[in-house]
Design a protein around this motif. Structure first.
Motif, mmCIF file in Angstrom:
data_model
loop_
_atom_site.group_PDB
_atom_site.id
_atom_site.type_symbol
_atom_site.label_atom_id
_atom_site.label_comp_id
_atom_site.label_asym_id
_atom_site.label_seq_id
_atom_site.Cartn_x
_atom_site.Cartn_y
_atom_site.Cartn_z
ATOM 1 N N ASN A 76 44.937 33.972 35.923
ATOM 2 C CA ASN A 76 44.740 34.417 37.294
ATOM 3 C C ASN A 76 44.969 35.921 37.323
ATOM 4 O OD1 ASN A 76 45.287 34.946 40.237
ATOM 5 N ND2 ASN A 76 45.059 32.723 40.350
ATOM 6 N N THR A 77 44.291 36.616 38.195
ATOM 7 C CA THR A 77 44.524 38.051 38.340
ATOM 8 C C THR A 77 44.915 38.440 39.757
ATOM 9 O OG1 THR A 77 42.167 38.444 38.783
ATOM 10 C CG2 THR A 77 42.908 38.632 36.494
ATOM 11 N N THR A 78 44.969 37.472 40.672
ATOM 12 C CA THR A 78 45.226 37.779 42.073
ATOM 13 C C THR A 78 46.695 37.649 42.451
ATOM 14 O OG1 THR A 78 44.776 35.491 42.741
ATOM 15 C CG2 THR A 78 42.921 37.023 42.716
ATOM 16 N N ARG A 79 47.456 36.838 41.726
ATOM 17 C CA ARG A 79 48.881 36.690 42.059
ATOM 18 C C ARG A 79 49.646 37.950 41.675
ATOM 19 N NH1 ARG A 79 48.866 30.965 39.154
ATOM 20 N NH2 ARG A 79 47.590 29.824 40.661
ATOM 21 N N SER A 83 48.898 40.480 38.428
ATOM 22 C CA SER A 83 48.211 41.764 38.632
ATOM 23 C C SER A 83 49.095 42.933 38.221
ATOM 24 C CB SER A 83 47.777 41.906 40.091
ATOM 25 O OG SER A 83 48.903 41.908 40.963
#
Length: 342
Positions: A76-79, A83
């Motif tokens: 994931n890159t949004t949490r 990030s």
């Protein structure tokens, strides 16, 4: 989990020896520059598969003057934690003259993992940093070839002891926060847990450790997702329990949702119930009340991971895994236990 020893990158000479052909023949098959008999093609391709051989694009890029490329592989890159860790890797890599590419593994199933790993390996990589924060990240780490320099970033403890790790000690952070609430006179601390990454969350373990060490009751865990809405649902449940005076949430988004639910059901924070979050989300300071939280320096964690990767690439002494310990930031969402519960 079983450990796979890291080994050197197989060379074109290794493929030739495995296939029983010459190095130029292997080169012709791979480049399609000249006709090769079907028998030799079959033997070469079988050797490539058996050795997991990939042309060393990184070496070719360096010879040609291109920047060395480093992959960050993540579920994931949004949490927030993801990030900020990626930010730290990118900052350190840029200072060292490296380019960072990001490959997102959307699920832990073999097909999805292989597609993400193959996409990363199609680039001229000098190495990879894998965010071992969730099942997808763990699966990607297992799928990488053993010749590629790799460093893993984890919360809690490493999954592979033989793999260099940069870790954030969630367990210590959760234990600190729980002891802090107990020291404020709360009889016990309830826990709203984030999803596990294929094993029990280190934050949950640290919370339980502190309660057991203090001889405090260990309440049933309230399992939640990642979002503030999930925290809101958990908060409404906790508001229905008359003995709740302190809550440790698995991340700040859950804590903000929990606070909103408690307020909507007439419970005051922190006068009736203290709430502590985890991660130090930028919005936590602006929440009402401002959020007490466990601060984690994810950016520094990413920088340390890249520094370790450079040590792996150098081939010198193997790097020692590093561990960062979070800090407790006390704000307005926590306070002493209400008198009636003391």
């Amino acid at each position: 989990m079983s450990e796979t020893p890291r080994r050197r990158h197989p060379t074109i000479a290794d493929v030739a020896a495995e296939a029983g052909v010459s190095v130029p023949t292997v080169s012709r098959v791979l480049n399609g520059t000249a006709k090769v008999s079907l028998d030799k093609q079959t033997r070469v391709l079988a050797a490539v598969a058996a050795l997991d051989f990939r042309p060393n694009a990184a070496a070719r890029a360096l010879v040609g003057g291109a920047h060395a490329m480093v992959a960050v592989i993540a579920g994931n890159t949004t949490r927030l934690g993801y990030s900020l860790t990626i930010q730290g890797v990118e900052e350190a890599a840029r200072r060292a003259g490296h380019v960072v590419v990001i490959s997102v593994v959307e699920a832990a199933d073999p097909v999805t993992v292989r597609a993400a790993v193959d996409l990363a390996l199609s680039q001229p990589l000098a190495g990879a940093v894998v965010l071992e924060y969730d099942p997808a990240g763990i699966a990607a780490l297992q799928a990488l070839p053993s010749w590629l320099p790799v460093v893993a970033v984890a919360a809690g403890g490493p999954t592979w002891e033989s793999m260099p790790h940069a870790t954030m000690d969630d367990r210590v952070g959760a234990s600190k926060a729980t002891r802090y609430l107990l020291d404020l006179g709360h009889r016990t601390v309830h826990h709203v847990a984030i999803p596990s990454a294929g094993r029990v969350s280190s934050r949950l373990v640290g919370w339980r450790d502190a309660l057991v060490a203090a001889g405090a009751p260990v309440p049933q865990v309230v399992q939640a997702g990642w979002s503030p809405v999930s925290g809101y649902d958990a908060g409404r449940h906790l508001a229905s329990l008359p003995d709740v005076t302190a809550v440790l949430c698995g991340n700040d988004e859950l804590a903000m949702g929990t606070i909103r639910a408690l307020q909507d059901t007439g419970r005051r924070v922190p006068e009736d119930i203290s709430v502590v979050g985890f991660d130090d989300h930028p919005l936590g300071q602006l929440w009402t009340p401002s959020l007490t939280t466990v601060r984690q320096d994810f950016v520094q964690l990413g920088r340390e991971a890249f520094d370790m990767l450079q040590q792996v690439q150098s081939g010198e002494a193997p790097p020692t895994s590093t561990r960062l310990v979070p800090d407790l930031v006390v704000r307005s969402s926590s306070g002493r236990a209400p008198l009636q519960s003391s």
